[in-house]
Design a protein around this motif. Sequence first.
Motif, PDB file in Angstrom:
ATOM      1  N   LYS A  75       0.809  -1.224   0.000  1.00  0.00           N
ATOM      2  CA  LYS A  75       0.000   0.000   0.000  1.00  0.00           C
ATOM      3  C   LYS A  75       0.838   1.269   0.000  1.00  0.00           C
ATOM      4  N   THR A  76       2.021   1.217   0.624  1.00  0.00           N
ATOM      5  CA  THR A  76       2.814   2.444   0.772  1.00  0.00           C
ATOM      6  C   THR A  76       4.118   2.424  -0.017  1.00  0.00           C
ATOM      7  N   GLY A  77       4.577   1.248  -0.401  1.00  0.00           N
ATOM      8  CA  GLY A  77       5.869   1.112  -1.069  1.00  0.00           C
ATOM      9  C   GLY A  77       7.035   1.093  -0.099  1.00  0.00           C
ATOM     10  N   LYS A  78       6.782   1.329   1.180  1.00  0.00           N
ATOM     11  CA  LYS A  78       7.877   1.408   2.160  1.00  0.00           C
ATOM     12  C   LYS A  78       8.582   0.072   2.338  1.00  0.00           C
ATOM     13  N   ALA A  79       9.900   0.167   2.535  1.00  0.00           N
ATOM     14  CA  ALA A  79      10.670  -1.039   2.830  1.00  0.00           C
ATOM     15  C   ALA A  79      10.328  -1.484   4.248  1.00  0.00           C
ATOM     16  N   THR A  80       9.920  -2.732   4.374  1.00  0.00           N
ATOM     17  CA  THR A  80       9.508  -3.250   5.687  1.00  0.00           C
ATOM     18  C   THR A  80      10.415  -4.377   6.153  1.00  0.00           C
ATOM     19  N   GLY A  81      11.323  -4.815   5.291  1.00  0.00           N
ATOM     20  CA  GLY A  81      12.253  -5.874   5.668  1.00  0.00           C
ATOM     21  C   GLY A  81      13.539  -5.703   4.902  1.00  0.00           C
ATOM     22  N   ARG A  82      14.654  -5.686   5.578  1.00  0.00           N
ATOM     23  CA  ARG A  82      15.961  -5.466   4.946  1.00  0.00           C
ATOM     24  C   ARG A  82      16.375  -6.694   4.132  1.00  0.00           C
ATOM     25  N   PRO A  83      17.296  -6.398   3.145  1.00  0.00           N
ATOM     26  CA  PRO A  83      18.203  -5.271   3.086  1.00  0.00           C
ATOM     27  C   PRO A  83      17.676  -3.942   2.519  1.00  0.00           C
ATOM     28  N   PRO A  84      16.634  -3.836   1.737  1.00  0.00           N
ATOM     29  CA  PRO A  84      16.290  -2.503   1.231  1.00  0.00           C
ATOM     30  C   PRO A  84      15.898  -1.547   2.357  1.00  0.00           C
ATOM     31  N   ILE A  85      16.234  -0.272   2.163  1.00  0.00           N
ATOM     32  CA  ILE A  85      15.885   0.766   3.135  1.00  0.00           C
ATOM     33  C   ILE A  85      14.935   1.774   2.490  1.00  0.00           C
ATOM     34  N   LEU A  86      15.197   2.104   1.233  1.00  0.00           N
ATOM     35  CA  LEU A  86      14.387   3.108   0.538  1.00  0.00           C
ATOM     36  C   LEU A  86      13.093   2.489   0.012  1.00  0.00           C
ATOM     37  N   PRO A  87      12.051   3.321  -0.143  1.00  0.00           N
ATOM     38  CA  PRO A  87      10.768   2.807  -0.631  1.00  0.00           C
ATOM     39  C   PRO A  87      10.751   2.617  -2.145  1.00  0.00           C
ATOM     40  N   LEU A  88       9.787   1.850  -2.599  1.00  0.00           N
ATOM     41  CA  LEU A  88       9.508   1.751  -4.036  1.00  0.00           C
ATOM     42  C   LEU A  88       8.663   2.954  -4.438  1.00  0.00           C
ATOM     43  N   PRO A  89       8.827   3.459  -5.655  1.00  0.00           N
ATOM     44  CA  PRO A  89       7.892   4.493  -6.120  1.00  0.00           C
ATOM     45  C   PRO A  89       6.492   3.893  -6.245  1.00  0.00           C
ATOM     46  N   ARG A  90       5.494   4.715  -5.938  1.00  0.00           N
ATOM     47  CA  ARG A  90       4.092   4.287  -6.111  1.00  0.00           C
ATOM     48  C   ARG A  90       3.483   5.114  -7.231  1.00  0.00           C
ATOM     49  N   TYR A  91       2.572   4.514  -7.951  1.00  0.00           N
ATOM     50  CA  TYR A  91       1.929   5.214  -9.059  1.00  0.00           C
ATOM     51  C   TYR A  91       0.421   5.150  -8.916  1.00  0.00           C
ATOM     52  N   LYS A  92      -0.207   6.152  -9.509  1.00  0.00           N
ATOM     53  CA  LYS A  92      -1.681   6.213  -9.474  1.00  0.00           C
ATOM     54  C   LYS A  92      -2.252   5.091 -10.343  1.00  0.00           C
ATOM     55  N   VAL A  93      -3.224   4.408  -9.808  1.00  0.00           N
ATOM     56  CA  VAL A  93      -3.893   3.347 -10.562  1.00  0.00           C
ATOM     57  C   VAL A  93      -5.391   3.484 -10.338  1.00  0.00           C
ATOM     58  N   TRP A  94      -6.172   3.271 -11.372  1.00  0.00           N
ATOM     59  CA  TRP A  94      -7.617   3.359 -11.237  1.00  0.00           C
ATOM     60  C   TRP A  94      -8.281   2.443 -12.261  1.00  0.00           C
ATOM     61  N   ILE A  95      -9.580   2.243 -12.022  1.00  0.00           N
ATOM     62  CA  ILE A  95     -10.352   1.334 -12.863  1.00  0.00           C
ATOM     63  C   ILE A  95     -11.394   2.138 -13.614  1.00  0.00           C
ATOM     64  N   ARG A  96     -11.472   1.899 -14.919  1.00  0.00           N
ATOM     65  CA  ARG A  96     -12.506   2.537 -15.742  1.00  0.00           C
ATOM     66  C   ARG A  96     -13.204   1.432 -16.510  1.00  0.00           C
ATOM     67  N   GLY A  97     -14.443   1.180 -16.116  1.00  0.00           N
ATOM     68  CA  GLY A  97     -15.159   0.056 -16.711  1.00  0.00           C
ATOM     69  C   GLY A  97     -14.475  -1.237 -16.308  1.00  0.00           C
ATOM     70  N   GLU A  98     -14.009  -1.990 -17.300  1.00  0.00           N
ATOM     71  CA  GLU A  98     -13.304  -3.246 -17.010  1.00  0.00           C
ATOM     72  C   GLU A  98     -11.792  -3.077 -17.088  1.00  0.00           C
ATOM     73  N   ASP A  99     -11.357  -1.858 -17.427  1.00  0.00           N
ATOM     74  CA  ASP A  99      -9.923  -1.624 -17.645  1.00  0.00           C
ATOM     75  C   ASP A  99      -9.213  -1.114 -16.392  1.00  0.00           C
ATOM     76  N   VAL A 100      -7.942  -1.500 -16.270  1.00  0.00           N
ATOM     77  CA  VAL A 100      -7.080  -0.968 -15.210  1.00  0.00           C
ATOM     78  C   VAL A 100      -6.095  -0.015 -15.871  1.00  0.00           C
ATOM     79  N   LEU A 101      -6.055   1.230 -15.385  1.00  0.00           N
ATOM     80  CA  LEU A 101      -5.162   2.241 -15.943  1.00  0.00           C
ATOM     81  C   LEU A 101      -4.115   2.626 -14.917  1.00  0.00           C
ATOM     82  N   VAL A 102      -2.911   2.926 -15.406  1.00  0.00           N
ATOM     83  CA  VAL A 102      -1.811   3.358 -14.539  1.00  0.00           C
ATOM     84  C   VAL A 102      -1.229   4.652 -15.095  1.00  0.00           C
ATOM     85  N   ASP A 103      -0.951   5.589 -14.184  1.00  0.00           N
ATOM     86  CA  ASP A 103      -0.232   6.813 -14.542  1.00  0.00           C
ATOM     87  C   ASP A 103       1.169   6.712 -13.936  1.00  0.00           C
TER      88      ASP A 103
END
Length: 107
Positions: free
Chosen positions: A73-101
């Motif tokens: 949900k947040t992209g945050k690193a919760t278990g090492r070795p990674p420390i930095l978070p993953l980038p998160r992107y906007k995602v939404w549903i339109r009809g039956e389609d999944v769109l990502v920005d």
Amino acid sequence: MPRVETVCKVKDLPPGSMQRFEVGGRAVLLINLGGEMHAVGAECIHGNASLDEGGIEGGEIVCPLHMGRFAIKTGKATGRPPILPLPRYKVWIRGEDVLVDAGEALL
Ligand code: FES
């Protein structure tokens, strides 16, 4: 380069699954967590492993290379070795389609 794309149909990604897509030149990992769609960077911040080859445990992605963990949900690193978070992107549903920005990572 446009960074908003329809990546799949809702029915193509059942709850508990994830899939990698290229969106506007960025590697994006789309995850269906209990019916809620989330999009994060598909490459591990630690060593560039492809996270779609890892697993989902609870609300976390587990990296296949060194077992680092990230909160879906947040992209945050919760278990090492990674420390930095993953980038998160906007995602939404339109009809039956999944769109990502993938234009700008969410904070
Ligand atoms: Fe993912 Fe090392 S590459 S934890």
